[in-house]
Design an enzyme around this catalytic site. Structure first.
Site, PDB file in Angstrom:
ATOM      1  CG  HIS A   1      -2.079   0.873   1.214  1.00 55.97           C
ATOM      2  ND1 HIS A   1      -2.033   2.134   0.667  1.00 55.97           N
ATOM      3  CD2 HIS A   1      -3.345   0.720   1.680  1.00 55.97           C
ATOM      4  CE1 HIS A   1      -3.214   2.716   0.805  1.00 55.97           C
ATOM      5  NE2 HIS A   1      -4.032   1.869   1.421  1.00 55.97           N
TER       6      HIS A   1
ATOM      7  CD  GLU B   1      -2.792   0.749  -2.400  1.00 56.24           C
ATOM      8  OE1 GLU B   1      -3.137  -0.374  -1.989  1.00 56.24           O
ATOM      9  OE2 GLU B   1      -3.469   1.771  -2.217  1.00 56.24           O
TER      10      GLU B   1
END
Length: 259
Positions: A112, A216
């Site tokens: 992330h 991501e």
């Protein structure tokens, strides 16, 4: 505004989403790996990467008794964090099923990654144009990306599918391009909360959405299944290069060596 108190994940950096990305499953948002203390792995099996001239650390996560209650599977998650002499950062994840009951398990995954940008309205992402994506703001409906690059004018929360191994984030004002290279991670999530959601998050400054972007490397659409003894590997490499670079143009390593 980040909160450095367990059990909350720390806002920023590169949270590890495992064994679940977002709310695509029964667990808490983004799973539990990002909320845990990891150990230094003193005896890792050999990693098939060239580590000469690079600094690295090996970390390991194993499930606690509490983890086993919410996700009843035994695993070993090894993470090598490598920093190269040119400033490039590589994360290599190896996840092994160590169940003794013969049962496979299935998971989704994402790095992330939060990127710092000068002004979100001046940033463009290349490498994802013309691809299909699932829009989390529209009940995960599937659409096809239009246009020659992704730019930002409002909240974005999309999962791009079957993405290339290389994605570029061009920051015009900083004359800098981030290059993401990935392996074993077919999807790419693009997220910016914009103003309303930023104000609703306690650990996020009201105006910080202007200076950040999450892109991501992920495996979301097709969950990964491991039988006991099997191992999965997913790798992400991040480089910052001069802004002449765009996704289809140059080898980032050459740009780094020439800068």
């Amino acid at each position: 505004m980040a909160i450095f108190k367990p059990p909350k994940a720390i806002r920023g950096g590169i949270p590890i989403c495992f064994p679940q990305f977002s709310n695509h499953g029964p667990l808490e948002q983004h799973g539990f790996a990002r909320n845990r203390f990891w150990s230094i792995d003193s005896d890792p099996p050999p990693f098939p990467t060239n580590s000469s001239n690079k600094a690295f650390i090996d970390l390991i996560l194993k499930p606690s008794e509490e983890d086993m209650k919410i996700w009843p599977h035994s695993f070993e998650f090894r993470l090598r964090v490598t920093l190269g002499p040119g400033g490039d950062l590589m994360l290599t994840s190896r996840i092994r099923n160590t169940n003794l009951d013969g049962k496979p398990f299935t998971f989704t995954f994402a790095y992330h990654t939060y990127f710092s940008v000068s002004d979100i309205s001046e940033v463009r992402v290349e490498g994802l144009e013309t691809l299909d994506y699932l829009d989390n703001l529209q009940n995960k409906e599937r659409f096809t990306e239009q246009g020659d690059a992704i730019t930002f004018e409002s909240e974005v929360d999309k999962i791009y599918l079957s993405t290339p191994t290389k994605i570029a984030i061009l920051d015009h004002e900083k004359k800098r391009t981030f290059v993401i290279r990935k392996d074993g991670l077919p999807d790419a999530v693009v997220w910016n909360p914009w103003d309303k959601k930023a104000k609703a998050m306690a650990d996020f400054g009201d105006d910080e959405y202007k200076h950040m972007l999450c892109v991501e490397a992920a495996a979301v659409e097709k969950p990964i299944t491991l039988k006991p003894g099997e191992e999965w590997r997913g790798r992400q490499e991040l480089s910052a290069v001069p802004s002449s670079y765009c996704s289809g143009q140059l080898d980032p390593q050459r740009v780094l060596q020439g800068s």
